[in-house]
Write a protein that holds these residues in place. Structure first.
Motif, mmCIF file in Angstrom:
data_model
loop_
_atom_site.group_PDB
_atom_site.id
_atom_site.type_symbol
_atom_site.label_atom_id
_atom_site.label_comp_id
_atom_site.label_asym_id
_atom_site.label_seq_id
_atom_site.Cartn_x
_atom_site.Cartn_y
_atom_site.Cartn_z
ATOM 1 N N TYR A 186 -24.557 9.115 22.096
ATOM 2 C CA TYR A 186 -23.894 10.353 21.705
ATOM 3 C C TYR A 186 -24.514 11.518 22.482
ATOM 4 O O TYR A 186 -25.721 11.509 22.774
ATOM 5 C CB TYR A 186 -24.055 10.615 20.200
ATOM 6 N N GLN A 187 -23.690 12.499 22.789
ATOM 7 C CA GLN A 187 -24.156 13.731 23.432
ATOM 8 C C GLN A 187 -24.086 14.873 22.429
ATOM 9 O O GLN A 187 -23.036 15.078 21.804
ATOM 10 C CB GLN A 187 -23.281 14.070 24.639
ATOM 11 N N GLN A 188 -25.186 15.605 22.283
ATOM 12 C CA GLN A 188 -25.187 16.753 21.367
ATOM 13 C C GLN A 188 -25.526 18.008 22.157
ATOM 14 O O GLN A 188 -26.685 18.260 22.500
ATOM 15 C CB GLN A 188 -26.189 16.553 20.234
ATOM 16 N N VAL A 189 -24.517 18.791 22.437
ATOM 17 C CA VAL A 189 -24.706 20.079 23.093
ATOM 18 C C VAL A 189 -25.226 21.068 22.066
ATOM 19 O O VAL A 189 -24.862 21.006 20.882
ATOM 20 C CB VAL A 189 -23.372 20.555 23.702
ATOM 21 N N LEU A 190 -26.062 21.985 22.506
ATOM 22 C CA LEU A 190 -26.689 22.959 21.598
ATOM 23 C C LEU A 190 -25.643 23.668 20.751
ATOM 24 O O LEU A 190 -24.654 24.195 21.269
ATOM 25 C CB LEU A 190 -27.477 23.982 22.412
ATOM 26 N N GLY A 191 -25.846 23.639 19.448
ATOM 27 C CA GLY A 191 -24.950 24.334 18.538
ATOM 28 C C GLY A 191 -23.724 23.543 18.137
ATOM 29 O O GLY A 191 -22.855 24.069 17.426
ATOM 30 N N GLN A 192 -23.625 22.303 18.573
ATOM 31 C CA GLN A 192 -22.473 21.466 18.236
ATOM 32 C C GLN A 192 -22.927 20.148 17.619
ATOM 33 O O GLN A 192 -24.103 19.784 17.687
ATOM 34 C CB GLN A 192 -21.646 21.182 19.492
ATOM 35 N N GLY A 193 -21.990 19.444 17.032
ATOM 36 C CA GLY A 193 -22.282 18.122 16.527
ATOM 37 C C GLY A 193 -22.261 17.091 17.648
ATOM 38 O O GLY A 193 -21.665 17.321 18.700
#
Lengths: 114, 116
Positions: free
Chosen positions: A35-42
């Motif tokens: 999974y990829q989690q960009v800052l401020g997102q799920g």
């Protein structure tokens, strides 16, 4: 028992470079998801591997690839890095291909692209 | 397509007061819903899950959530907040896709702050 382990924990790359992230699942777990989690997102689903085969792929470009080894560990590769690839990359393992929703996550690899 | 919407990006409470983190879902069939928690520099951990059994689901650390089909909601609650509850909370739905695999779809997250 050891949980899901990921390496490296932090890394910095420049645009256009390539990166490889590694994941070791919980002993006995045969499926690994990324999974990829960009800052401020799920987190967003990238891949699932089970028994060394890709079983599912999210909406990510072909620059993203992965593989699973006979010992069920996995690598995520990202080519031609873009600034937007900066994110926390999470690996999760489950015993089988289908799961009840309980994924066991590692602490992630934080990638910064400059 | 399945989706979840977390209605608050930040929630701040005082220690010992109730916690309410709101989540609405969209699903074309009976969903499997979850709450995950992410403490700083820690991996995601499952708090609780709903899979069409009891509508009131109890999880770890005193958290619980109620599935309300009529409101398409799955709000997370705790009667009394503790300082250690400060973290990011994610409402999640499981999406079963062709090929025999399922993936988790995460909401954007709610950051819970707990003040003394």
């Amino acid at each position: 028992d050891a949980g899901v382990t990921q390496s490296p924990t932090h890394l910095i790359k420049t645009r256009g470079q390539q990166v490889t992230l590694r994941c070791s699942p919980i002993s006995g777990h045969k499926s690994v998801s990324w999974y990829q989690q960009v800052l401020g997102q799920g987190p967003q689903f990238i891949f699932q591997y089970y028994e060394k085969e890709e079983r599912g792929r999210g909406n990510f470009p072909d620059r993203f690839s992965a593989r699973q080894f006979p010992n069920y560990s996995s690598e995520l590769n990202v080519n031609a890095l873009l600034l937007g690839d900066s994110a926390l990359y999470l690996c999760a393992s489950t015993p089988g291909q289908l799961h009840t929703g309980e994924l066991f996550f590692g602490e992630g690899s934080r990638l910064t692209v400059l | 397509a399945q989706s979840v919407t977390q209605l608050d990006s930040h929630v701040s409470v005082s220690e010992g007061t109730p916690v309410l983190l709101r989540c609405n879902y969209s699903s074309s069939y009976s969903p499997s819903l979850f709450w995950y928690v992410q403490h700083p520099n820690k991996g995601l951990q499952l708090l609780l899950k709903y899979t069409s059994a009891a509508t009131l689901v109890k999880g770890i650390n005193g958290f619980e959530a109620e599935f309300k089909k009529s409101e398409t909601s799955f709000h997370l609650t705790k009667p009394s907040a503790h300082m250690s509850d400060a973290a990011e909370y994610f409402c999640v739905v499981s999406d079963l896709l062709s090929g025999g695999y399922n993936k988790l779809i995460f909401g954007a997250g709610t950051r819970l702050a707990v003040h003394p």
